[in-house]
Design a protein around this motif. Structure first.
Motif, short mmCIF file in Angstrom:
data_model
loop_
_atom_site.label_atom_id
_atom_site.label_comp_id
_atom_site.label_asym_id
_atom_site.label_seq_id
_atom_site.Cartn_x
_atom_site.Cartn_y
_atom_site.Cartn_z
N GLU A 47 20.67 19.36 62.73
CA GLU A 47 19.45 18.61 63.05
C GLU A 47 18.77 18.09 61.79
O GLU A 47 18.23 16.97 61.79
N VAL A 48 18.78 18.87 60.73
CA VAL A 48 18.18 18.39 59.48
C VAL A 48 18.99 17.23 58.93
O VAL A 48 18.43 16.22 58.47
N LEU A 49 20.31 17.33 58.98
CA LEU A 49 21.14 16.21 58.54
C LEU A 49 20.90 14.98 59.41
O LEU A 49 20.86 13.85 58.90
N GLU A 50 20.74 15.17 60.70
CA GLU A 50 20.44 14.04 61.59
C GLU A 50 19.11 13.40 61.22
O GLU A 50 18.96 12.17 61.29
N ALA A 51 18.14 14.21 60.82
CA ALA A 51 16.85 13.67 60.40
C ALA A 51 17.00 12.85 59.12
O ALA A 51 16.34 11.81 58.96
N ASP A 102 11.11 20.61 61.35
CA ASP A 102 9.78 19.99 61.35
C ASP A 102 9.32 19.65 59.95
O ASP A 102 8.84 18.53 59.70
N GLU A 103 9.48 20.57 59.03
CA GLU A 103 9.03 20.34 57.66
C GLU A 103 9.92 19.30 56.97
O GLU A 103 9.43 18.47 56.20
N ALA A 104 11.21 19.34 57.24
CA ALA A 104 12.10 18.33 56.66
C ALA A 104 11.74 16.94 57.16
O ALA A 104 11.73 15.97 56.40
N ALA A 156 28.08 13.73 55.19
CA ALA A 156 27.66 13.90 56.58
C ALA A 156 27.97 15.28 57.13
O ALA A 156 27.37 15.70 58.13
N THR A 157 28.91 16.02 56.49
CA THR A 157 29.35 17.30 57.06
C THR A 157 29.13 18.50 56.15
O THR A 157 28.98 19.62 56.62
N GLY A 158 29.18 18.31 54.83
CA GLY A 158 29.10 19.43 53.91
C GLY A 158 30.40 20.20 53.76
O GLY A 158 30.41 21.27 53.14
N GLU A 159 31.50 19.68 54.28
CA GLU A 159 32.78 20.39 54.18
C GLU A 159 33.40 20.15 52.81
O GLU A 159 33.64 19.02 52.40
N LEU A 178 23.61 8.68 65.08
CA LEU A 178 23.65 8.57 66.54
C LEU A 178 23.73 9.93 67.23
O LEU A 178 23.82 9.99 68.45
N LYS A 179 23.73 10.99 66.44
CA LYS A 179 23.78 12.37 66.96
C LYS A 179 25.00 12.55 67.86
O LYS A 179 24.91 13.06 68.97
N GLU A 180 26.15 12.13 67.35
CA GLU A 180 27.38 12.14 68.12
C GLU A 180 28.48 12.86 67.34
O GLU A 180 29.16 12.25 66.51
#
Length: 465
Positions: free
Chosen positions: A387-391, A448-450, A261-264, A203-205
């Motif tokens: 943005e890549v994670l959102e994609a 774009d490529e992702a 979701a975060t990479g932490e 949801l990009k939130e």
């Protein structure tokens, strides 16, 4: 069938059309009249389902329902310390549903005659009422169907209804609210963390990611004893009782999905540590699977196993799912073996009552399907990494695991996530590495490529809007 049912539930009275969130269950066959109690676990599991429906279909309505449900939880069911409360009662002022129902006169007095008439038409409000002389808001027809029947522009009608809902919600907030059960349970919080984390990306939130992180941090910091074991419940500033299997299993799954979701690094490290404790405390080394109570629990006549799903997933089903998923990310064959043995312990349930083993079947599906691995390595721009994670999360990829490395964390995470070893960002851009059944494609850099790579994945679902 699933998509149809999700639409009907969200349009029914079981869903709170003003404040968001689902009541516990419906008392009729058309989702109209609920038992008005709201449970944390229901809203966690339903949010996860609506997010997946969004990923699968691209229907923005599913995203709206997920967002409104999470906003309800953050607004009304979140403790100041970060954990999530358990329930909100059905009753207020001694009457079930009094907080939620309306008369036609109330609608007109708040919205005015013209807008009140439109709202009443759309949300099934009548002088006689649709439930015990009052009205439970519901959508007998979709908004676009109502717009056509009313001869209205759909976007204009949607805007008017949104404003009307806000006005009615403000009026409802002046009523005496239902009481809350403010204890924080680890297992139900784990389910909500597992819902919030993917939703934050889909949801990009960022607020949802932040809320998941605060809840996870609260449990890890305030609901454990010195040897790393969890405590089951927290209330009034005090954590008590030895945790049960489902507490560990749900939290491990939630922490794993929060890492994805975060990479932490903290979250995947904590998931591994809790998996160690869960295995030490609950594993049946002779027959496979897990006992409901741990070795440190008080002595019981017998130690039972939780094999059947109920209102929440079974402890064994969630433990198996969490372990095989954690193993896929961390390369830990021992965790994969123990998870598969837990699934084998449910074999009789699979054969005789598969509808009672939904969570175990999800774990089995993940375990036997060809593995999909998506490693996302941050470059110089944190926004591009997000943005890549959102994609990635815009698509329905139920058998995939995601291994992100947030800015500055590649080396730290790679120590426990082999999927990130020797995978630098290309040209200092956010980079996606995709592998399936141990065969890897050429990595791609940038959003774009992702997006092109993800769009071409078989079974990847439609991109969410």
């Amino acid at each position: 069938a699933a998509v149809h049912t999700l639409h009907k539930m969200a349009r029914g009275g079981i869903y709170d059309h003003l404040g968001g969130g689902f009541a516990r269950y419906s008392t009729d066959d058309r989702w109209l009249a609920p038992h008005f109690e709201k449970m944390l676990y229901d809203n966690a599991l339903l949010t996860s389902t609506y997010v997946e429906a969004l990923q699968l279909t691209g229907d923005p309505y599913f995203g709206q329902v997920a967002r409104e449900t999470l906003d309800y939880v953050l607004g009304r069911m979140t403790a100041p310390e970060g954990g999530f409360y358990s329930t909100e009662d059905a009753d207020s002022e001694g009457e079930e549903g009094k907080f939620y129902v309306w008369s036609l006169g109330e609608i007109h007095s708040i919205l005015g005659e013209e807008k009140g008439k439109t709202f009443a038409y759309v949300y099934d409000v009548s002088p006689a009422g649709n439930w015990e002389g009052k009205n439970i808001l519901n959508l007998p027809r979709t908004i676009d169907q109502a717009a056509k029947l009313l001869g209205r522009d759909e976007a204009e009608l949607n805007a008017e209804l949104a404003a009307s809902r806000a006005n009615l919600l403000a009026a409802r907030e002046k009523r005496v609210p239902p009481a809350k059960d403010t204890k924080v349970l680890v297992s139900w919080n784990g389910l909500m963390i597992a819902a919030l984390a993917p939703a934050g990306r889909a949801l990009k939130e960022p607020r949802y990611l932040g809320a998941a992180g605060r809840a996870a941090g609260f449990i890890l910091d305030r609901m454990r004893v010195d040897d790393g074991r969890l405590l089951h419940t927290y209330k009034d500033g005090r954590a008590t009782l030895n945790a049960y299997l489902d507490d560990y299993a749900c939290l491990i799954d939630g922490l794993t999905r929060l890492y994805e979701a975060t990479g932490e690094p903290r979250w995947i490290e904590a998931a591994l540590d809790l998996a160690r404790v869960m295995i030490d405390e609950f594993l049946d080394a002779d027959r496979g699977g897990f006992f409901f109570t741990g070795e440190s629990h008080e002595a019981l006549i017998t130690r039972q196993k939780d094999l059947f799903d109920n209102a929440t997933p079974s402890g064994n089903g969630m433990a198996a799912t969490a372990l095989v998923r954690l193993a896929a990310i961390t390369g830990r064959d021992d965790l994969d073996r123990i998870g598969r043995e837990a699934l084998a312990a449910v074999e009789t349930v699979f054969e005789e009552a598969p509808m009672a083993a939904g969570q175990s079947l999800l774990g089995l599906d993940f375990a036997v399907a060809p593995g999909r691995e998506l490693a996302v390595v941050a470059g110089a721009d944190p926004r591009e990494f997000a943005e890549v994670l959102e994609a990635v999360y815009a698509r329905f990829l139920p058998r995939a695991v995601v291994a992100p490395a947030a800015p500055g964390s590649v080396e730290a995470v790679a120590r426990v996530v082999p999927l990130l070893e020797n995978r630098p960002p290309l040209g200092d851009r956010a980079t996606l590495y995709y592998c399936e059944a141990r065969a890897c494609r050429q990595p791609v850099a940038g959003l774009d490529e992702a997006s092109k790579l993800l769009a071409g994945l078989e079974g990847g679902g439609r991109p969410a809007s």
